[in-house]
Design a protein around this motif. Structure first.
Motif, PDB file in Angstrom:
ATOM      1  N   LEU A 125       8.888  -6.981  16.887  1.00 32.08           N
ATOM      2  CA  LEU A 125      10.070  -7.199  16.059  1.00 32.08           C
ATOM      3  C   LEU A 125       9.721  -7.298  14.582  1.00 32.08           C
ATOM      4  O   LEU A 125      10.440  -6.768  13.736  1.00 32.08           O
ATOM      5  CB  LEU A 125      10.832  -8.438  16.533  1.00 32.08           C
ATOM      6  CG  LEU A 125      11.495  -8.299  17.909  1.00 32.08           C
ATOM      7  CD1 LEU A 125      12.062  -9.629  18.363  1.00 32.08           C
ATOM      8  CD2 LEU A 125      12.562  -7.208  17.904  1.00 32.08           C
ATOM      9  N   LEU A 126       8.605  -7.944  14.266  1.00 29.34           N
ATOM     10  CA  LEU A 126       8.162  -7.994  12.869  1.00 29.34           C
ATOM     11  C   LEU A 126       7.810  -6.603  12.363  1.00 29.34           C
ATOM     12  O   LEU A 126       8.133  -6.236  11.233  1.00 29.34           O
ATOM     13  CB  LEU A 126       6.976  -8.936  12.712  1.00 29.34           C
ATOM     14  CG  LEU A 126       7.327 -10.412  12.681  1.00 29.34           C
ATOM     15  CD1 LEU A 126       6.060 -11.256  12.720  1.00 29.34           C
ATOM     16  CD2 LEU A 126       8.147 -10.744  11.448  1.00 29.34           C
ATOM     17  N   HIS A 127       7.139  -5.835  13.184  1.00 26.50           N
ATOM     18  CA  HIS A 127       6.836  -4.451  12.813  1.00 26.50           C
ATOM     19  C   HIS A 127       8.125  -3.675  12.544  1.00 26.50           C
ATOM     20  O   HIS A 127       8.218  -2.923  11.565  1.00 26.50           O
ATOM     21  CB  HIS A 127       6.024  -3.766  13.924  1.00 26.50           C
ATOM     22  CG  HIS A 127       5.986  -2.279  13.767  1.00 26.50           C
ATOM     23  ND1 HIS A 127       5.180  -1.654  12.842  1.00 26.50           N
ATOM     24  CD2 HIS A 127       6.688  -1.305  14.388  1.00 26.50           C
ATOM     25  CE1 HIS A 127       5.386  -0.345  12.897  1.00 26.50           C
ATOM     26  NE2 HIS A 127       6.286  -0.106  13.830  1.00 26.50           N
ATOM     27  N   LEU A 128       9.118  -3.852  13.400  1.00 27.16           N
ATOM     28  CA  LEU A 128      10.376  -3.121  13.233  1.00 27.16           C
ATOM     29  C   LEU A 128      11.107  -3.513  11.949  1.00 27.16           C
ATOM     30  O   LEU A 128      11.765  -2.669  11.337  1.00 27.16           O
ATOM     31  CB  LEU A 128      11.280  -3.328  14.454  1.00 27.16           C
ATOM     32  CG  LEU A 128      10.766  -2.687  15.750  1.00 27.16           C
ATOM     33  CD1 LEU A 128      11.654  -3.099  16.921  1.00 27.16           C
ATOM     34  CD2 LEU A 128      10.669  -1.174  15.628  1.00 27.16           C
ATOM     35  N   THR A 129      10.978  -4.773  11.524  1.00 23.84           N
ATOM     36  CA  THR A 129      11.611  -5.162  10.250  1.00 23.84           C
ATOM     37  C   THR A 129      10.931  -4.455   9.084  1.00 23.84           C
ATOM     38  O   THR A 129      11.606  -4.008   8.151  1.00 23.84           O
ATOM     39  CB  THR A 129      11.583  -6.687  10.004  1.00 23.84           C
ATOM     40  OG1 THR A 129      10.239  -7.140   9.912  1.00 23.84           O
ATOM     41  CG2 THR A 129      12.352  -7.450  11.055  1.00 23.84           C
ATOM     42  N   THR A 130       9.603  -4.334   9.125  1.00 25.35           N
ATOM     43  CA  THR A 130       8.910  -3.660   8.020  1.00 25.35           C
ATOM     44  C   THR A 130       9.153  -2.157   8.067  1.00 25.35           C
ATOM     45  O   THR A 130       9.262  -1.514   7.026  1.00 25.35           O
ATOM     46  CB  THR A 130       7.397  -3.964   8.023  1.00 25.35           C
ATOM     47  OG1 THR A 130       6.808  -3.501   9.236  1.00 25.35           O
ATOM     48  CG2 THR A 130       7.147  -5.460   7.863  1.00 25.35           C
ATOM     49  N   HIS A 131       9.255  -1.595   9.247  1.00 29.23           N
ATOM     50  CA  HIS A 131       9.564  -0.174   9.407  1.00 29.23           C
ATOM     51  C   HIS A 131      10.947   0.123   8.828  1.00 29.23           C
ATOM     52  O   HIS A 131      11.128   1.101   8.092  1.00 29.23           O
ATOM     53  CB  HIS A 131       9.485   0.196  10.895  1.00 29.23           C
ATOM     54  CG  HIS A 131       9.799   1.613  11.197  1.00 29.23           C
ATOM     55  ND1 HIS A 131      11.026   2.007  11.658  1.00 29.23           N
ATOM     56  CD2 HIS A 131       9.045   2.741  11.112  1.00 29.23           C
ATOM     57  CE1 HIS A 131      11.020   3.318  11.849  1.00 29.23           C
ATOM     58  NE2 HIS A 131       9.825   3.792  11.522  1.00 29.23           N
ATOM     59  N   LEU A 132      11.905  -0.715   9.142  1.00 30.38           N
ATOM     60  CA  LEU A 132      13.261  -0.561   8.609  1.00 30.38           C
ATOM     61  C   LEU A 132      13.249  -0.662   7.086  1.00 30.38           C
ATOM     62  O   LEU A 132      13.830   0.174   6.391  1.00 30.38           O
ATOM     63  CB  LEU A 132      14.186  -1.621   9.223  1.00 30.38           C
ATOM     64  CG  LEU A 132      15.603  -1.758   8.663  1.00 30.38           C
ATOM     65  CD1 LEU A 132      16.372  -0.458   8.735  1.00 30.38           C
ATOM     66  CD2 LEU A 132      16.345  -2.873   9.398  1.00 30.38           C
ATOM     67  N   ALA A 133      12.573  -1.662   6.552  1.00 38.66           N
ATOM     68  CA  ALA A 133      12.532  -1.850   5.102  1.00 38.66           C
ATOM     69  C   ALA A 133      11.836  -0.677   4.407  1.00 38.66           C
ATOM     70  O   ALA A 133      12.265  -0.238   3.325  1.00 38.66           O
ATOM     71  CB  ALA A 133      11.833  -3.165   4.760  1.00 38.66           C
ATOM     72  N   TYR A 134      10.775  -0.161   5.001  1.00 37.27           N
ATOM     73  CA  TYR A 134      10.042   0.968   4.431  1.00 37.27           C
ATOM     74  C   TYR A 134      10.956   2.187   4.284  1.00 37.27           C
ATOM     75  O   TYR A 134      11.068   2.780   3.208  1.00 37.27           O
ATOM     76  CB  TYR A 134       8.847   1.285   5.326  1.00 37.27           C
ATOM     77  CG  TYR A 134       8.058   2.509   4.923  1.00 37.27           C
ATOM     78  CD1 TYR A 134       7.221   2.496   3.807  1.00 37.27           C
ATOM     79  CD2 TYR A 134       8.135   3.683   5.673  1.00 37.27           C
ATOM     80  CE1 TYR A 134       6.487   3.615   3.444  1.00 37.27           C
ATOM     81  CE2 TYR A 134       7.402   4.803   5.316  1.00 37.27           C
ATOM     82  CZ  TYR A 134       6.584   4.767   4.202  1.00 37.27           C
ATOM     83  OH  TYR A 134       5.866   5.876   3.856  1.00 37.27           O
ATOM     84  N   HIS A 135      11.619   2.555   5.370  1.00 38.45           N
ATOM     85  CA  HIS A 135      12.499   3.729   5.316  1.00 38.45           C
ATOM     86  C   HIS A 135      13.755   3.466   4.490  1.00 38.45           C
ATOM     87  O   HIS A 135      14.283   4.385   3.862  1.00 38.45           O
ATOM     88  CB  HIS A 135      12.845   4.204   6.720  1.00 38.45           C
ATOM     89  CG  HIS A 135      11.705   4.873   7.429  1.00 38.45           C
ATOM     90  ND1 HIS A 135      10.893   5.821   6.835  1.00 38.45           N
ATOM     91  CD2 HIS A 135      11.232   4.722   8.685  1.00 38.45           C
ATOM     92  CE1 HIS A 135       9.986   6.234   7.689  1.00 38.45           C
ATOM     93  NE2 HIS A 135      10.160   5.568   8.831  1.00 38.45           N
TER      94      HIS A 135
END
Length: 148
Positions: A125-135
């Motif tokens: 879930l933490l990875h997915l938050t950074t992935h979302l923020a990156y894109h």
């Protein structure tokens, strides 16, 4: 880490994604690529929707979502209103799932191999938050650079 923090971050950034897509003044520019910019804002939006509905919706929440990752990058000219509706639907799915999760669930091993080795649900879930923020940042830059 609490469920409420994650829920707040996902909601904040998905609502910002909606705002970014809606802020394109020329709807056709959502799909514009140029020179070394190979992913349009629209395709990045579709990718985020597919990513979150797969890893949070299907894999954690057991929804019936079936991902077509290739289409996330090849589909073109989806209307802005459809993208926004898909973001809204993703927000509903994520909130529904987070409302059912407990802090103990975060410490459990994620049931699918996503990276080189298994991780906890919290790590994913933490990875997915950074992935979302990156894109999301890429979409913002794409809009400001190419939508004039």
């Amino acid at each position: 880490m609490t469920i409420e923090i994650l829920k707040t971050l996902f909601n904040r950034d998905l609502n910002k994604l909606k705002s970014e897509i809606d802020s394109y003044s020329n709807e056709s520019k959502i799909w514009h690529i140029e020179k070394t910019i190979s992913n349009s804002g629209g395709n990045l939006c579709l990718h985020l929707i597919g990513n979150l509905n797969t890893y949070i919706g299907s894999q954690i929440g057991n929804t019936n979502y079936i991902r077509n990752r290739e289409l996330e990058f090849s589909d073109k000219f989806v209307p802005k209103s459809t993208l926004i509706a898909q973001i809204d639907a993703t927000i509903v799915v994520i909130n529904s799932i987070f409302n059912q999760l407990t802090d103990e669930d975060l410490n459990q091993e994620h049931p699918y191999l996503v990276f080189e080795s298994k991780t906890s649900v919290a790590f994913l879930l933490l990875h997915l938050t950074t992935h979302l923020a990156y894109h999301l940042g890429q979409i913002n830059y794409h809009r400001r650079l190419l939508d004039n």
